[in-house]
Design an enzyme around this catalytic site. Structure first.
Site, PDB file in Angstrom:
ATOM      1  N   THR A 154       0.860  -1.187   0.000  1.00 33.98           N
ATOM      2  CA  THR A 154       0.000   0.000   0.000  1.00 33.98           C
ATOM      3  C   THR A 154       0.902   1.244   0.000  1.00 33.98           C
ATOM      4  O   THR A 154       1.277   1.717  -1.061  1.00 33.98           O
ATOM      5  CB  THR A 154      -0.966   0.001   1.203  1.00 33.98           C
ATOM      6  OG1 THR A 154      -0.244  -0.286   2.408  1.00 33.98           O
ATOM      7  CG2 THR A 154      -2.058  -1.044   1.009  1.00 33.98           C
ATOM      8  N   LYS A 180       4.348  -6.856   3.708  1.00 32.00           N
ATOM      9  CA  LYS A 180       4.105  -5.451   3.445  1.00 32.00           C
ATOM     10  C   LYS A 180       3.930  -4.742   4.778  1.00 32.00           C
ATOM     11  O   LYS A 180       3.496  -5.332   5.771  1.00 32.00           O
ATOM     12  CB  LYS A 180       2.878  -5.243   2.561  1.00 32.00           C
ATOM     13  CG  LYS A 180       1.538  -5.675   3.140  1.00 32.00           C
ATOM     14  CD  LYS A 180       0.835  -4.681   4.036  1.00 32.00           C
ATOM     15  CE  LYS A 180       0.647  -3.350   3.340  1.00 32.00           C
ATOM     16  NZ  LYS A 180      -0.052  -2.397   4.308  1.00 32.00           N
ATOM     17  N   THR A 191       0.252  -2.229  10.622  1.00 30.47           N
ATOM     18  CA  THR A 191      -0.420  -2.791   9.427  1.00 30.47           C
ATOM     19  C   THR A 191       0.665  -3.559   8.712  1.00 30.47           C
ATOM     20  O   THR A 191       1.474  -2.991   8.031  1.00 30.47           O
ATOM     21  CB  THR A 191      -0.958  -1.686   8.554  1.00 30.47           C
ATOM     22  OG1 THR A 191      -1.967  -1.099   9.314  1.00 30.47           O
ATOM     23  CG2 THR A 191      -1.559  -2.222   7.290  1.00 30.47           C
ATOM     24  N   GLU A 277       6.946   4.893   7.132  1.00 27.25           N
ATOM     25  CA  GLU A 277       6.514   6.069   6.391  1.00 27.25           C
ATOM     26  C   GLU A 277       7.356   7.296   6.768  1.00 27.25           C
ATOM     27  O   GLU A 277       7.400   7.703   7.920  1.00 27.25           O
ATOM     28  CB  GLU A 277       5.028   6.324   6.657  1.00 27.25           C
ATOM     29  CG  GLU A 277       4.157   5.260   6.011  1.00 27.25           C
ATOM     30  CD  GLU A 277       2.718   5.272   6.463  1.00 27.25           C
ATOM     31  OE1 GLU A 277       1.884   4.684   5.766  1.00 27.25           O
ATOM     32  OE2 GLU A 277       2.424   5.859   7.515  1.00 27.25           O
ATOM     33  N   ASN A 408       0.466  10.630   6.404  1.00 34.07           N
ATOM     34  CA  ASN A 408      -0.724  10.162   7.089  1.00 34.07           C
ATOM     35  C   ASN A 408      -1.824  11.215   7.152  1.00 34.07           C
ATOM     36  O   ASN A 408      -3.009  10.887   7.265  1.00 34.07           O
ATOM     37  CB  ASN A 408      -0.373   9.665   8.482  1.00 34.07           C
ATOM     38  CG  ASN A 408       0.233   8.267   8.421  1.00 34.07           C
ATOM     39  OD1 ASN A 408      -0.463   7.282   8.265  1.00 34.07           O
ATOM     40  ND2 ASN A 408       1.560   8.200   8.487  1.00 34.07           N
ATOM     41  N   THR A 413      -7.044  11.247   1.287  1.00 35.38           N
ATOM     42  CA  THR A 413      -7.404  12.370   0.430  1.00 35.38           C
ATOM     43  C   THR A 413      -6.437  12.508  -0.751  1.00 35.38           C
ATOM     44  O   THR A 413      -6.674  13.278  -1.651  1.00 35.38           O
ATOM     45  CB  THR A 413      -7.414  13.672   1.225  1.00 35.38           C
ATOM     46  OG1 THR A 413      -6.114  13.862   1.847  1.00 35.38           O
ATOM     47  CG2 THR A 413      -8.481  13.658   2.279  1.00 35.38           C
TER      48      THR A 413
END
Length: 413
Positions: A154, A180, A191, A277, A408, A413
């Site tokens: 993702t 992942k 996740t 991230e 994040n 969006t």
């Protein structure tokens, strides 16, 4: 020196496995988003799943399947929609996805395990998924691991894969894995999705025990941001196609297999932490001198999960006080006069006393690690000792950068 070697092939390196990853139209980006891992024969299956009480339908589905019958032939994973917090319809979607794949493979739905990743609260886009299943099955091949690894991603920047091989007697045994994970990483578990394949012959209860211990020493020792996911799943298959003697109880062969399984899981876990991230470097915390492994692991994970420690490392600030503070609040009693802290080659505290060190050089060490220029690659190493106990443990994470908030803040969006 380890008894195994790194080989290519990922989850299709072990005998008797195929894999595929395709574009099914589940992700708005048009990136690959549907994965299949297929064993040619029924395999022993084990799993470790999220501890969150808000769980995706796939987690409850797999738990139920493995409790009833610890075997499987295929794993189906969709990316784009987490199918978590989606109520009765999400549960129906999970069941239907397994049934559709089972029909295409002409096997019982009981032999299908499923996983989902993506936005929480969004159901799987069932029509595109069902339409893509025939193509997915047709694409499965013995060289399909890389495609499968890409299709489970993702926000990951890179796919994550590993395979190892060792000899039992004169016959090779292989373990491969893909995973992942990039954000919402704070296991129990994280996740993250991880799929492991093996061609050894091993009893179901032993395979589950091995996987649980391997998870505790790998995926449950990483943290990116302190958030535990609704979808965390680690699923491992062992199909026996190596034709080596069956491993049914703990002993030298079982220990050897478990060590290799743990190494695969640690490699994958570290690759997730490194790909956190917005991360610029991997952080490894090693703790020794604790009463036992569990205590040392708890201290290590508290340090690597500290937002203050992570922020200091992003700023290349050798602020050892934050490391000491995190160790002290981990919930493990120790005498602070025994505390020892080292960052890379820089000893900063010993016997509870601060020591002089070259702050500029220590900062440059972190800068070089972030640039991948240090001898140890892109890892910032923190070593902490808290006493004279035999317990030691490790944990992995990443620094906390400006980009983490940006990624994040804009996720849906």
């Amino acid at each position: 020196m380890s008894d195994w070697q790194v080989i290519s092939g990922g989850v299709t390196a072990p005998r008797g496995y195929k894999a595929a990853g395709i574009v099914a139209g589940l992700k708005p980006s048009g990136a690959p988003d549907l994965t299949l891992i297929l064993s040619e024969v029924d395999a022993i299956a084990a799993g470790v799943f999220t501890t969150s009480v808000v769980r995706a339908a796939c987690v409850d589905y797999c738990r139920g399947r493995l409790q009833d019958k610890p075997s499987a032939k295929a794993i189906l994973c969709n990316a784009g929609q987490a199918n978590a917090a989606t109520g009765e319809q999400g549960w129906a979607d999970a069941i239907e996805s397994a049934q559709v794949l089972a029909g295409a493979l002409n096997i019982s739905p009981d032999l299908i395990l499923i996983a989902s990743t993506g936005v929480i609260g969004q159901r799987i886009k069932m029509e595109p998924l069902k339409a893509a299943i025939p193509q997915l099955v047709a694409a499965a091949s013995e060289t399909g691991s890389d495609a499968a690894a890409k299709a489970i991603c993702t926000t990951d920047l890179v796919p994550k894969t590993i395979a190892l091989e060792t000899l039992f007697g004169d016959r090779p045994v292989r373990i491969g894995g893909i995973c992942k994970g990039s954000g919402m990483i704070h296991p129990n578990m994280a996740t993250l999705l991880a799929f492991v394949t093996c061609d050894a012959v091993v009893s179901p209860h032993l395979w589950q025990e091995m996987l649980s211990r391997a998870a505790d020493r790998s995926f449950n020792q990483i943290t990116v941001d302190g958030d535990t996911s609704t979808n965390d799943s680690l699923i491992a298959l062992a199909n026996g196609q190596s034709r080596t003697p069956a491993i049914t109880e703990m002993g030298p062969d079982a220990e050897k297999l478990e060590a290799m399984l743990t190494e695969v899981c640690i490699y994958l876990a570290k690759s997730i932490a490194r790909d956190g991230e917005g991360a610029t470097c991997l952080i490894e915390v090693q703790v020794s001198g604790a009463p036992d492994e569990a205590s040392a692991s708890k201290i290590a994970k508290t340090i690597v999960g500290s937002s203050l420690v992570k922020s200091a490392i992003f700023g290349r600030d050798p602020n050892w006080g934050r490391i000491a503070a995190a160790a002290g609040r981990a919930g493990v009693p120790f005498d602070q006069e025994n505390l020892r802290i080292q960052l890379g080659d820089f000893l900063m505290m010993e016997n509870g006393q601060p020591l002089p060190f070259d702050r500029v050089a220590a900062s440059n060490y972190m800068k070089a690690a972030a640039a991948g220029e240090y001898l140890k690659g892109d890892t910032v190493l923190i070593q902490v000792s808290v006493g004279n106990g035999n317990g030691s443990g490790k944990a992995w994470g990443c620094d906390l950068s400006y980009d983490y908030v940006k990624i994040n803040a804009e996720y849906t969006t």
